[in-house]
Design a protein around this motif. Structure first.
Motif, mmCIF file in Angstrom:
data_model
loop_
_atom_site.group_PDB
_atom_site.id
_atom_site.type_symbol
_atom_site.label_atom_id
_atom_site.label_comp_id
_atom_site.label_asym_id
_atom_site.label_seq_id
_atom_site.Cartn_x
_atom_site.Cartn_y
_atom_site.Cartn_z
ATOM 1 N N MET A 186 0.844 -1.200 0.000
ATOM 2 C CA MET A 186 0.000 0.000 0.000
ATOM 3 C C MET A 186 0.874 1.243 0.000
ATOM 4 S SD MET A 186 -2.999 1.177 2.648
ATOM 5 C CE MET A 186 -4.088 -0.152 2.104
ATOM 6 N N ILE A 187 0.491 2.232 -0.806
ATOM 7 C CA ILE A 187 1.236 3.482 -0.892
ATOM 8 C C ILE A 187 0.466 4.572 -0.157
ATOM 9 C CG2 ILE A 187 2.073 5.280 -2.452
ATOM 10 C CD1 ILE A 187 2.549 3.119 -4.531
ATOM 11 N N ARG A 188 1.118 5.202 0.784
ATOM 12 C CA ARG A 188 0.521 6.299 1.538
ATOM 13 C C ARG A 188 0.585 7.562 0.682
ATOM 14 N NH1 ARG A 188 -2.872 7.702 5.707
ATOM 15 N NH2 ARG A 188 -2.105 9.490 6.903
ATOM 16 N N VAL A 189 -0.551 8.224 0.507
ATOM 17 C CA VAL A 189 -0.623 9.457 -0.278
ATOM 18 C C VAL A 189 -1.133 10.556 0.637
ATOM 19 C CG1 VAL A 189 -1.440 10.521 -2.406
ATOM 20 C CG2 VAL A 189 -1.185 8.037 -2.289
ATOM 21 N N ASP A 190 -0.216 11.418 1.065
ATOM 22 C CA ASP A 190 -0.585 12.446 2.035
ATOM 23 C C ASP A 190 0.018 13.814 1.728
ATOM 24 O OD1 ASP A 190 2.076 12.081 2.630
ATOM 25 O OD2 ASP A 190 1.732 11.103 4.559
ATOM 26 N N GLY A 191 0.653 13.952 0.557
ATOM 27 C CA GLY A 191 1.256 15.225 0.197
ATOM 28 C C GLY A 191 2.612 15.479 0.816
ATOM 29 N N ARG A 192 3.145 14.490 1.550
ATOM 30 C CA ARG A 192 4.404 14.725 2.249
ATOM 31 C C ARG A 192 5.416 13.592 2.112
ATOM 32 N NH1 ARG A 192 4.182 14.152 7.120
ATOM 33 N NH2 ARG A 192 2.116 13.194 7.338
ATOM 34 N N THR A 193 4.955 12.373 1.990
ATOM 35 C CA THR A 193 5.853 11.229 2.167
ATOM 36 C C THR A 193 5.949 10.314 0.944
ATOM 37 O OG1 THR A 193 4.071 9.891 3.142
ATOM 38 C CG2 THR A 193 5.417 11.214 4.657
ATOM 39 N N LEU A 194 5.483 10.755 -0.214
ATOM 40 C CA LEU A 194 5.597 9.918 -1.410
ATOM 41 C C LEU A 194 7.068 9.743 -1.768
ATOM 42 C CD1 LEU A 194 3.728 8.518 -3.532
ATOM 43 C CD2 LEU A 194 4.166 10.503 -4.998
ATOM 44 N N ARG A 195 7.448 8.530 -2.124
ATOM 45 C CA ARG A 195 8.832 8.224 -2.452
ATOM 46 C C ARG A 195 8.987 7.989 -3.945
ATOM 47 N NH1 ARG A 195 10.021 2.909 0.291
ATOM 48 N NH2 ARG A 195 8.045 2.478 -0.769
ATOM 49 N N CYS A 196 10.219 8.183 -4.434
ATOM 50 C CA CYS A 196 10.491 7.894 -5.837
ATOM 51 C C CYS A 196 10.190 6.435 -6.155
ATOM 52 C CB CYS A 196 11.947 8.221 -6.162
ATOM 53 S SG CYS A 196 12.344 9.986 -6.130
ATOM 54 N N ALA A 197 10.459 5.536 -5.213
ATOM 55 C CA ALA A 197 10.168 4.120 -5.427
ATOM 56 C C ALA A 197 8.668 3.876 -5.582
ATOM 57 C CB ALA A 197 10.713 3.282 -4.265
ATOM 58 N N ASP A 198 7.837 4.674 -4.909
ATOM 59 C CA ASP A 198 6.386 4.557 -5.065
ATOM 60 C C ASP A 198 5.960 4.919 -6.480
ATOM 61 O OD1 ASP A 198 6.120 3.875 -2.352
ATOM 62 O OD2 ASP A 198 5.941 5.984 -1.768
ATOM 63 N N VAL A 199 6.626 5.895 -7.057
ATOM 64 C CA VAL A 199 6.312 6.311 -8.424
ATOM 65 C C VAL A 199 6.632 5.179 -9.399
ATOM 66 C CG1 VAL A 199 6.862 7.982 -10.242
ATOM 67 C CG2 VAL A 199 6.697 8.736 -7.852
ATOM 68 N N VAL A 200 7.745 4.495 -9.174
ATOM 69 C CA VAL A 200 8.088 3.344 -10.019
ATOM 70 C C VAL A 200 7.039 2.249 -9.868
ATOM 71 C CG1 VAL A 200 9.797 1.535 -10.432
ATOM 72 C CG2 VAL A 200 10.551 3.866 -9.916
ATOM 73 N N THR A 201 6.603 2.004 -8.656
ATOM 74 C CA THR A 201 5.555 0.998 -8.422
ATOM 75 C C THR A 201 4.287 1.358 -9.181
ATOM 76 O OG1 THR A 201 6.428 0.463 -6.226
ATOM 77 C CG2 THR A 201 4.130 -0.111 -6.655
ATOM 78 N N ALA A 202 3.909 2.623 -9.129
ATOM 79 C CA ALA A 202 2.706 3.060 -9.840
ATOM 80 C C ALA A 202 2.834 2.842 -11.337
ATOM 81 C CB ALA A 202 2.446 4.539 -9.544
ATOM 82 N N ALA A 203 4.019 3.098 -11.882
ATOM 83 C CA ALA A 203 4.222 2.941 -13.321
ATOM 84 C C ALA A 203 4.091 1.492 -13.749
ATOM 85 C CB ALA A 203 5.594 3.485 -13.708
ATOM 86 N N ARG A 204 4.443 0.575 -12.872
ATOM 87 C CA ARG A 204 4.442 -0.847 -13.221
ATOM 88 C C ARG A 204 3.117 -1.541 -12.933
ATOM 89 N NH1 ARG A 204 10.318 -2.393 -10.509
ATOM 90 N NH2 ARG A 204 11.630 -1.396 -12.096
ATOM 91 N N THR A 205 2.248 -0.889 -12.187
ATOM 92 C CA THR A 205 1.035 -1.532 -11.692
ATOM 93 C C THR A 205 -0.208 -0.819 -12.200
ATOM 94 O OG1 THR A 205 2.240 -2.087 -9.676
ATOM 95 C CG2 THR A 205 -0.142 -2.324 -9.605
ATOM 96 N N GLY A 206 -1.215 -1.584 -12.607
ATOM 97 C CA GLY A 206 -2.477 -0.981 -13.025
ATOM 98 C C GLY A 206 -3.231 -0.444 -11.828
ATOM 99 N N PRO A 207 -4.250 -1.140 -11.354
ATOM 100 C CA PRO A 207 -4.900 -0.706 -10.113
ATOM 101 C C PRO A 207 -3.873 -0.625 -8.994
ATOM 102 C CG PRO A 207 -6.204 -2.398 -11.202
ATOM 103 C CD PRO A 207 -4.902 -2.331 -11.944
ATOM 104 N N LEU A 208 -3.935 0.434 -8.200
ATOM 105 C CA LEU A 208 -2.910 0.693 -7.196
ATOM 106 C C LEU A 208 -3.555 0.808 -5.824
ATOM 107 C CD1 LEU A 208 0.180 1.178 -7.210
ATOM 108 C CD2 LEU A 208 -0.309 3.623 -7.183
ATOM 109 N N ASP A 209 -3.009 0.095 -4.873
ATOM 110 C CA ASP A 209 -3.521 0.132 -3.507
ATOM 111 C C ASP A 209 -2.959 1.363 -2.816
ATOM 112 O OD1 ASP A 209 -4.730 -0.500 -1.157
ATOM 113 O OD2 ASP A 209 -3.490 -2.254 -0.713
ATOM 114 N N ILE A 210 -3.785 2.403 -2.656
ATOM 115 C CA ILE A 210 -3.326 3.635 -2.035
ATOM 116 C C ILE A 210 -4.122 3.943 -0.780
ATOM 117 C CG2 ILE A 210 -2.428 4.677 -4.147
ATOM 118 C CD1 ILE A 210 -5.023 6.291 -4.349
ATOM 119 N N ASP A 211 -3.457 4.564 0.166
ATOM 120 C CA ASP A 211 -4.073 5.008 1.410
ATOM 121 C C ASP A 211 -4.046 6.531 1.400
ATOM 122 O OD1 ASP A 211 -4.985 5.407 3.992
ATOM 123 O OD2 ASP A 211 -3.030 5.013 4.904
#
Length: 477
Positions: free
Chosen positions: A1-26
């Motif tokens: 799960m990727i935390r989306v709060d405007g403060r803690t998004l990581r570059c690795a999360d962006v790579v995960t998003a690019a590779r994955t269709g539906p994305l489990d986000i909090d």
């Protein structure tokens, strides 16, 4: 799960998003509430003061007074949704949407909660709008984001899936477009790929070192303590680790190796430092509030500014590409050493057939072709500028173009590394080198498992492709 709060998004999360269709986000509830507070404040401010893009036109139309209305917002989106060229790659679109969602959750855009919610739903479900590649110069990805916003409102098509359309509220248009999320997506994906490739290059260079009986003095701790640049020190330490240099190693065949081996830490070091800096810049940008104007609930006001300008991103990308090109030059130089009998004690071009056999001769041609492409990609994007919108916007960073060049650099650099890897593994096989006690043995075994063991003259296309495919694993050894 990727935390989306405007403060803690990581570059690795962006790579995960690019590779994955539906994305489990909090999605942070607190961030959503802050964004809603900013939306209400922006709406209220627009009734009592001039707010760019809400009560005025945009660009050179900044002095034109307009009604703060949905109609004005829709006109802005429709007029700016003029992207062109090929569709943006799916992975970049997914990464762009995640970055934009995270930026909006910093709570300074003044955008409506409905539009934020629709964007979050699209990220969760993997819905992809049709977004075109061309339309940005590093001062805001206006065209790609306008196309995205209109898809969320139901006016533009979806490539994959869809979300229920939502209305555009007054003030949503410029607030949604005021970002470089598409550029940041491509830049982040390229930066992380360059990071992987430079880590893999340690293993590739170490295999070549063994094949050439390199001189260990070039990596010795006292040498690098004398000029302790961070990247250089890290590279030398990694080479010592891979080559098992815990004690005094045996001397090499030569008093001094060619630069491809001897100067590797001094050339690789700047690339490691540049990529580290680039990642730091991007980590700030993907968690930054870039909307112009910025709605500050703390100060109860709107601030007009230039956070849309991405000079930090473009200059960091230019530096990373330039330093990686120098590292690739050393890889090609080591490949030249691997086909030279003076360095390997083997036949020219690592051939094994009848006299005149070509062996891996073609690898040098492929590598130099790729190196030339990398050289073109390494040319600075920041040496030019643009004056647009009747002279009001009189400078551009061209971070978008710098990011595209970084993508091209990744593709070319991995081809260069693959050519060196194919030759190094062949040389080690032909020499029956003893790698039993060396950590780099894991890299040799991983590459040997996917590379054809035949030394007959034959097409090497499949070998190069297999070598490219194993680089990610070598980066983790």
């Amino acid at each position: 799960m990727i935390r989306v709060d405007g403060r803690t998004l990581r570059c690795a999360d962006v790579v995960t998003a690019a590779r994955t269709g539906p994305l489990d986000i909090d999605v942070s509830i607190a961030a959503l509430r802050a964004a809603e507070h900013a939306w209400k404040l922006a709406d209220e401010l627009s009734t009592r003061r001039v707010v760019y893009g809400r009560t005025t036109g945009v660009g050179a139309n900044k002095d034109d007074t307009v009604a703060h209305s949905t109609e004005h917002g829709l006109r802005l989106l429709r007029s700016h949704a003029g992207g062109s060229g090929d569709p943006m790659p799916d992975g970049q679109v997914r990464a762009m949407m995640l970055i934009r969602l995270n930026q909006l959750l910093t709570g300074r855009s003044g955008i409506s909660p409905e539009l934020i919610g629709a964007l979050a739903d699209a990220v969760r479900t993997g819905a992809l709008p049709l977004v075109h590649r061309l339309g940005s110069i590093g001062t805001g990805d206006l065209a790609p984001l306008a196309e995205t916003a209109l898809a969320l409102t139901g006016e533009r098509p979806w490539v994959t899936g869809h979300v229920p359309p939502v209305p555009v509220q007054a003030g949503d248009a410029l607030a949604f477009m005021s970002s470089n999320a598409a550029t940041l997506a491509e830049a982040t994906l390229a930066a992380m790929r360059l990071n992987t490739l430079t880590r893999a290059s340690h293993a590739v260079a170490a295999l070549t070192y063994v094949a050439l009986d390199g001189n260990p003095e070039a990596y010795a701790t006292p040498v690098h303590e004398a000029r302790p640049h961070a990247g250089q020190v890290a590279c030398a330490a990694e080479m010592r680790r891979l080559l098992g240099m815990h004690h005094t190693p045996k001397p090499g065949r030569r008093v001094q190796d060619p630069f491809g081996l001897r100067a590797f830490p001094q050339v690789q070091g700047p690339a490691l430092d540049a990529i580290h800096y680039l990642r730091d810049v991007l980590a700030v940008e993907i968690n930054a509030s870039t909307e112009n104007p910025m709605i500050s609930t703390v100060h109860g006001d709107a601030y007009h500014h230039a956070h849309f300008h991405t000079a930090y991103v473009s200059t960091a990308l230019d530096q990373a590409r330039a330093t990686v090109h120098q590292v690739a030059e050393l890889s090609v130089a080591r490949l030249g050493d691997l086909v030279e009998p003076e360095f390997t004690g083997l036949r020219p071009f690592l051939a094994a057939g009848p006299p005149g056999s070509s062996g891996v001769m073609i690898l040098e041609y492929v590598a130099h072709d790729a190196l030339t492409e990398l050289r073109q990609a390494a040319l600075p994007a920041t040496l030019g500028t643009a004056v647009v919108s009747r002279g009001i916007e009189d400078h551009a960073s061209f971070s978008t173009q710098a990011a595209r060049a970084a993508t091209a650099a990744c593709s070319a650099y991995q081809q260069v590394l693959a050519c060196e890897l194919v030759a190094a593994v062949r040389a080690l096989r032909m020499r029956e080198a003893d790698l039993v006690d060396l950590p780099v043995r894991d890299a040799f075994e991983a590459a040997s498992a996917v590379l054809d063991g035949s030394v007959d003259d034959r097409p090497l296309t499949g070998d190069i492709a297999a070598a490219v495919g194993i680089l990610d694993r070598l980066a983790r050894i």
